[in-house]
Design a protein around this motif. Structure first.
Motif, mmCIF file in Angstrom:
data_model
loop_
_atom_site.group_PDB
_atom_site.id
_atom_site.type_symbol
_atom_site.label_atom_id
_atom_site.label_comp_id
_atom_site.label_asym_id
_atom_site.label_seq_id
_atom_site.Cartn_x
_atom_site.Cartn_y
_atom_site.Cartn_z
ATOM 1 N N ALA A 1 0.852 -1.190 0.000
ATOM 2 C CA ALA A 1 0.000 0.000 0.000
ATOM 3 C C ALA A 1 0.889 1.241 0.000
ATOM 4 O O ALA A 1 2.039 1.206 0.439
ATOM 5 C CB ALA A 1 -0.914 -0.019 1.214
ATOM 6 N N PRO A 2 0.362 2.360 -0.478
ATOM 7 C CA PRO A 2 1.206 3.562 -0.567
ATOM 8 C C PRO A 2 1.506 4.181 0.798
ATOM 9 O O PRO A 2 0.599 4.375 1.606
ATOM 10 C CB PRO A 2 0.382 4.508 -1.428
ATOM 11 N N PHE A 3 2.790 4.421 1.064
ATOM 12 C CA PHE A 3 3.165 5.291 2.175
ATOM 13 C C PHE A 3 2.762 6.719 1.806
ATOM 14 O O PHE A 3 2.193 7.429 2.624
ATOM 15 C CB PHE A 3 4.670 5.190 2.420
ATOM 16 N N ILE A 4 3.064 7.090 0.538
ATOM 17 C CA ILE A 4 2.511 8.307 -0.033
ATOM 18 C C ILE A 4 2.524 8.174 -1.555
ATOM 19 O O ILE A 4 3.494 7.703 -2.151
ATOM 20 C CB ILE A 4 3.274 9.573 0.398
ATOM 21 N N ALA A 5 1.417 8.527 -2.158
ATOM 22 C CA ALA A 5 1.322 8.652 -3.616
ATOM 23 C C ALA A 5 1.147 10.142 -3.899
ATOM 24 O O ALA A 5 0.145 10.743 -3.493
ATOM 25 C CB ALA A 5 0.152 7.849 -4.162
ATOM 26 N N LEU A 6 2.142 10.721 -4.574
ATOM 27 C CA LEU A 6 2.199 12.177 -4.747
ATOM 28 C C LEU A 6 1.963 12.532 -6.203
ATOM 29 O O LEU A 6 2.576 11.951 -7.108
ATOM 30 C CB LEU A 6 3.570 12.695 -4.302
ATOM 31 N N TRP A 7 1.079 13.523 -6.440
ATOM 32 C CA TRP A 7 0.761 13.967 -7.799
ATOM 33 C C TRP A 7 0.941 15.481 -7.889
ATOM 34 O O TRP A 7 0.688 16.211 -6.931
ATOM 35 C CB TRP A 7 -0.693 13.606 -8.165
ATOM 36 N N VAL A 8 1.382 15.928 -9.065
ATOM 37 C CA VAL A 8 1.630 17.351 -9.261
ATOM 38 C C VAL A 8 1.181 17.750 -10.663
ATOM 39 O O VAL A 8 1.254 16.962 -11.611
ATOM 40 C CB VAL A 8 3.128 17.689 -9.052
ATOM 41 N N ALA A 9 0.714 18.992 -10.777
ATOM 42 C CA ALA A 9 0.317 19.534 -12.085
ATOM 43 C C ALA A 9 0.392 21.051 -12.028
ATOM 44 O O ALA A 9 0.083 21.661 -10.993
ATOM 45 C CB ALA A 9 -1.093 19.096 -12.468
ATOM 46 N N LEU A 10 0.831 21.654 -13.128
ATOM 47 C CA LEU A 10 0.767 23.109 -13.264
ATOM 48 C C LEU A 10 -0.619 23.424 -13.822
ATOM 49 O O LEU A 10 -0.949 23.033 -14.947
ATOM 50 C CB LEU A 10 1.865 23.619 -14.204
ATOM 51 N N ALA A 11 -1.425 24.123 -13.030
ATOM 52 C CA ALA A 11 -2.845 24.246 -13.343
ATOM 53 C C ALA A 11 -3.203 25.515 -14.092
ATOM 54 O O ALA A 11 -4.394 25.811 -14.264
ATOM 55 C CB ALA A 11 -3.659 24.156 -12.052
ATOM 56 N N ASP A 12 -2.228 26.293 -14.561
ATOM 57 C CA ASP A 12 -2.551 27.533 -15.280
ATOM 58 C C ASP A 12 -3.318 27.307 -16.574
ATOM 59 O O ASP A 12 -4.292 28.021 -16.856
ATOM 60 C CB ASP A 12 -1.264 28.309 -15.579
ATOM 61 N N PRO A 13 -2.930 26.365 -17.425
ATOM 62 C CA PRO A 13 -3.688 26.164 -18.669
ATOM 63 C C PRO A 13 -5.097 25.677 -18.353
ATOM 64 O O PRO A 13 -5.276 24.749 -17.548
ATOM 65 C CB PRO A 13 -2.877 25.089 -19.411
ATOM 66 N N PRO A 14 -6.115 26.253 -18.975
ATOM 67 C CA PRO A 14 -7.493 25.832 -18.675
ATOM 68 C C PRO A 14 -7.739 24.352 -18.903
ATOM 69 O O PRO A 14 -8.505 23.729 -18.149
ATOM 70 C CB PRO A 14 -8.328 26.691 -19.634
ATOM 71 N N THR A 15 -7.102 23.771 -19.912
ATOM 72 C CA THR A 15 -7.316 22.353 -20.170
ATOM 73 C C THR A 15 -6.836 21.499 -19.001
ATOM 74 O O THR A 15 -7.365 20.411 -18.767
ATOM 75 C CB THR A 15 -6.607 21.930 -21.476
ATOM 76 N N ILE A 16 -5.873 21.978 -18.258
ATOM 77 C CA ILE A 16 -5.409 21.250 -17.075
ATOM 78 C C ILE A 16 -6.185 21.700 -15.835
ATOM 79 O O ILE A 16 -6.854 20.902 -15.174
ATOM 80 C CB ILE A 16 -3.893 21.465 -16.857
ATOM 81 N N GLY A 17 -6.097 22.974 -15.523
ATOM 82 C CA GLY A 17 -6.667 23.471 -14.278
ATOM 83 C C GLY A 17 -8.174 23.394 -14.212
ATOM 84 O O GLY A 17 -8.745 22.991 -13.184
ATOM 85 N N ARG A 18 -8.851 23.757 -15.289
ATOM 86 C CA ARG A 18 -10.313 23.758 -15.257
ATOM 87 C C ARG A 18 -10.867 22.345 -15.197
ATOM 88 O O ARG A 18 -11.881 22.087 -14.533
ATOM 89 C CB ARG A 18 -10.834 24.492 -16.483
ATOM 90 N N ASN A 19 -10.197 21.388 -15.870
ATOM 91 C CA ASN A 19 -10.657 20.002 -15.800
ATOM 92 C C ASN A 19 -10.464 19.426 -14.405
ATOM 93 O O ASN A 19 -11.295 18.668 -13.911
ATOM 94 C CB ASN A 19 -9.906 19.147 -16.827
ATOM 95 N N ILE A 20 -9.355 19.767 -13.738
ATOM 96 C CA ILE A 20 -9.086 19.220 -12.406
ATOM 97 C C ILE A 20 -9.952 19.903 -11.351
ATOM 98 O O ILE A 20 -10.566 19.239 -10.505
ATOM 99 C CB ILE A 20 -7.592 19.393 -12.046
ATOM 100 N N LEU A 21 -10.041 21.238 -11.401
ATOM 101 C CA LEU A 21 -10.679 22.001 -10.325
ATOM 102 C C LEU A 21 -12.137 22.326 -10.572
ATOM 103 O O LEU A 21 -12.876 22.636 -9.618
ATOM 104 C CB LEU A 21 -9.913 23.317 -10.113
ATOM 105 N N GLY A 22 -12.545 22.296 -11.825
ATOM 106 C CA GLY A 22 -13.874 22.782 -12.158
ATOM 107 C C GLY A 22 -13.816 24.256 -12.514
ATOM 108 O O GLY A 22 -12.894 24.978 -12.087
ATOM 109 N N ALA A 23 -14.796 24.742 -13.269
ATOM 110 C CA ALA A 23 -14.764 26.106 -13.784
ATOM 111 C C ALA A 23 -14.775 27.146 -12.673
ATOM 112 O O ALA A 23 -14.025 28.131 -12.705
ATOM 113 C CB ALA A 23 -15.941 26.322 -14.736
ATOM 114 N N THR A 24 -15.607 26.932 -11.650
ATOM 115 C CA THR A 24 -15.749 27.943 -10.596
ATOM 116 C C THR A 24 -14.453 28.108 -9.807
ATOM 117 O O THR A 24 -13.952 29.224 -9.623
ATOM 118 C CB THR A 24 -16.898 27.566 -9.651
ATOM 119 N N GLN A 25 -13.899 26.995 -9.315
ATOM 120 C CA GLN A 25 -12.676 27.065 -8.520
ATOM 121 C C GLN A 25 -11.501 27.552 -9.372
ATOM 122 O O GLN A 25 -10.649 28.315 -8.904
ATOM 123 C CB GLN A 25 -12.349 25.684 -7.940
ATOM 124 N N PHE A 26 -11.437 27.130 -10.629
ATOM 125 C CA PHE A 26 -10.352 27.542 -11.518
ATOM 126 C C PHE A 26 -10.379 29.053 -11.736
ATOM 127 O O PHE A 26 -9.349 29.732 -11.632
ATOM 128 C CB PHE A 26 -10.456 26.807 -12.848
#
Length: 660
Positions: free
Chosen positions: A216-241
């Motif tokens: 099992a994971p001790f830690i599973a770490l994920w990272v993304a630069l969320a500035d581009p709408p195709t990345i940030g808006r899909n991950i966060l949703g339009a309102t939060q983005f």
């Protein structure tokens, strides 16, 4: 930030950029009132110009941004002004060490050329749309004006992209395409790594309490630069983005970090210190800490197929030097106490590079001038290459040629005529000591191939001459490919046919006169380290520009100097080459490395017979029959004499012996 300093034309060498005055800025932007100027630092430094609180545009120094150097190898600085809509509004030459005065040009001529860049649209630098055309380079200063052209366009483009005056080179913040987490992961828009319990147990072997075994994971770490709408808006949703990006500070970017497993990427220490000590972003060896300022906790993500995150965080990241387009690394440091009370830790890192599809394509860069000049002069280059190939064949297969005296003479006169008329007067293919000095200076100040590639004919000539020096010595150029040398030899040939008496210089005096050209070469080279301008003035000892490049269309003192040299050459063949040519002296030095000795001699030469010594029209054969490669121009006259049964005394004796 620093206030602007004075900007005027600087002819001497400096290693600092010349800043614009308010008057210069007003002229570059065609303003009726003096604007305010503020110097801004960073990856692309420059000066922001404003008036009435509104930005007018930006000014940059070609020397400060791209270290632009001229043909002389010394700084060449142009101030370039770019408006808010990405158009060059003006340019001003403020420093150079170029030999323009020796070419019959003035600073005003170059200033007019530089001013011609006003109106160039950086979105269309080659001028295929409507707008002003690129100013034509000045033929007598092709390299200098070519370097200026490329420096202006490259500097203006870098400035406009960095200041956001034109799209390109930055994050695409407009386009949006719905994508799932799996699709984002497949393109590298999100990246992650996992450390299992067993791996963490091995890394933290002394931790108390011990970490359990398991996959099992001790830690599973994920990272993304969320500035581009195709990345940030899909991950966060339009309102939060939209809420997050609207709150971004200057030069700040959105970093998404998500994790699940036994270990938290946030911890609790940040509540007291204000800094997330477990996380660190590193780019190009510089650390960028993540702080409470700009941090947002996300409890739920609208995207459906995410990993089973326990923690979701948004951080504002940025700072001096951080470039979201370039790769960076997110490092998490996990720490556990040991039985002794000390801490034991290990780190896990995840590299991240924003995919190219989320980066705006920069505007097209104007093709370097040397690309165009090689295309425009490809037939000229081919003709020069053909001359060099022909000369190579002549020198390689000289034996059959030198046995046919008339054929040798016709071929030599024909080749020299082509060298003078076609290579010299038509193609302007005259090499010069200025090019040698410029090459040496460029090696010391930063070599740039493009500077020398701007002149295709000269570059092709030098490439062939450099190779020829290794095989045959300086005679490849001096004896066959030098237009002024050809002019001297052909004029002397006519003089001989008209009965002009020839002066034989005694060998002892001849050797001492050689010192003139070597001294002149060393003086020009040494002076170039003190003042390139003065060195280029001394290089006027070469008559090449007047006689060949400018076809005698020059002030009378220069023309008179050429006529005096040619007149002396009527009585002493190649008078200038033998005693005064600094280029010949420069070529003689590396020619000592030549590999082969193609010119034949006999044991009797210089002992029983000294005929070749008297026949050598440049005095390259000494009294004991040796050929001095430093002075030989490879005319092959001595080889013709050596193989002529009606001239060579040795062959005559052999013929009489056979007949007897």
């Amino acid at each position: 930030m620093a206030p602007a300093q004075n900007a005027g034309l600087v002819l001497h060498d400096e290693a600092v950029a010349v800043a614009p005055t308010r008057e210069v800025a007003a002229s570059l932007f065609s303003l009726t009132e003096l604007p305010n100027i503020i110097h801004t630092k960073g990856a692309v430094p420059g000066w922001e110009v404003s008036q009435g609180g509104e930005s007018v545009g930006h000014i940059a120094s070609t020397w400060e941004i791209i270290q632009s150097a001229g043909y002389s190898g010394r700084p060449l600085d142009v101030l370039v002004a770019v408006s808010s809509n990405g158009v060059i509004t003006g340019a001003k030459l403020v420093r150079h060490s170029e030999p323009i005065l020796t070419l019959g040009l003035s600073d005003q001529d170059i200033a007019r050329f530089v001013a011609g860049f006003a109106g160039i649209d950086l979105l269309d630098p080659d001028g295929t749309r409507s707008g002003p055309e690129m100013p034509d380079i000045i033929s007598r200063a092709t390299v200098t004006t070519g370097v200026i052209r490329d420096s202006i366009l490259r500097t203006a483009r870098l400035l406009a992209i960095n200041r956001g005056l034109v799209p390109g080179g930055g994050i695409d913040r407009l386009n949006f395409e719905p994508r799932s987490w799996a699709q984002l992961e497949a393109t590298g828009a999100v990246a992650g790594t996992t450390v299992t319990l067993s791996e963490a147990r091995a890394a933290l072997a002394d931790a108390q309490p011990p970490i359990p075994e398991g996959s099992a994971p001790f830690i599973a770490l994920w990272v993304a630069l969320a500035d581009p709408p195709t990345i940030g808006r899909n991950i966060l949703g339009a309102t939060q983005f939209n809420r997050t990006t609207a709150a971004l500070g200057p030069d700040a970017h959105v970093l998404f970090v998500g994790s699940h497993g036994l270990y938290s990427h946030r911890g609790t220490e940040w509540r007291r210190s204000g800094s997330f000590d477990r996380l660190m972003v590193t780019q190009n060896g510089v650390d960028y800490p993540l702080t409470e300022e700009g941090y947002t906790r996300i409890d739920k993500l609208p995207i459906q197929d995410t990993p089973p995150f326990k923690e979701r965080s948004l951080f504002q990241i940025g700072g001096d030097g951080f470039d979201p387009i370039q790769p960076f690394t997110l490092t998490l440091t996990a720490t556990r106490p040991t039985a002794s009370g000390a801490d034991q830790s290990f780190s896990v890192s995840q590299d991240y590079h924003l995919p190219a599809e989320f980066v705006q394509a920069p505007p097209p860069e104007a093709a370097p001038l040397w690309h165009r000049t090689w295309e425009d002069k490809k037939y000229a280059v081919m003709s020069v290459a053909a001359m060099q190939i022909t000369l190579t064949l002549i020198l390689l297969f000289q034996e059959p040629l030198v046995r046919r005296k008339r054929l040798w003479m016709v071929l030599r006169v024909g080749f020299l005529s082509v060298t003078l008329v076609w290579l010299g007067w038509v193609l302007n293919g005259q090499l010069s000591i200025v090019q040698v000095v410029a090459f040496v200076q460029s090696l010391l100040t930063g070599f740039r191939w493009e500077t020398f590639l701007i002149e295709p004919v000269i570059f092709t000539l030098w490439a062939g001459v450099a190779l020829g020096l290794l095989f045959w010595g300086r005679g490849v150029f001096c004896g066959w490919l030098c237009p002024f040398g050809a002019l001297q030899e052909l004029s002397n040939l006519v003089a001989r046919r008209l009965g002009v008496p020839q002066i034989t210089v005694p060998h002892a005096l001849h050797e001492r006169l050689w010192m003139i050209k070597y001294t002149l070469f060393m003086a020009i080279l040494a002076l170039s380290f003190y003042s390139m301008k003065d060195a280029l003035i001394l290089a006027e000892a070469e008559p090449f520009k007047t006689a060949i490049s400018m076809r005698m269309m020059r002030a009378w003192p220069f023309v008179l100097f050429v006529l005096v040299l040619l007149f002396a050459g009527l009585f002493i063949e190649r008078f200038y080459c033998r005693f005064m040519c600094p280029l010949g002296a420069a070529l003689a030095i590396p020619a000592k490395l030549k590999i082969f000795d193609w010119l034949h001699r006999r044991p009797q030469c210089g002992r029983e017979c000294r005929l070749c010594e008297t026949k050598c029209t440049v005095g390259a054969i000494d009294p004991i029959g040796r050929i001095n490669p430093n002075e030989c121009v490879l005319c092959l006259r001595c080889q013709v004499v050596l193989n002529d049964p009606e001239t060579c005394p040795v062959l005559k004796r052999r013929a009489r012996a056979k007949a007897g």
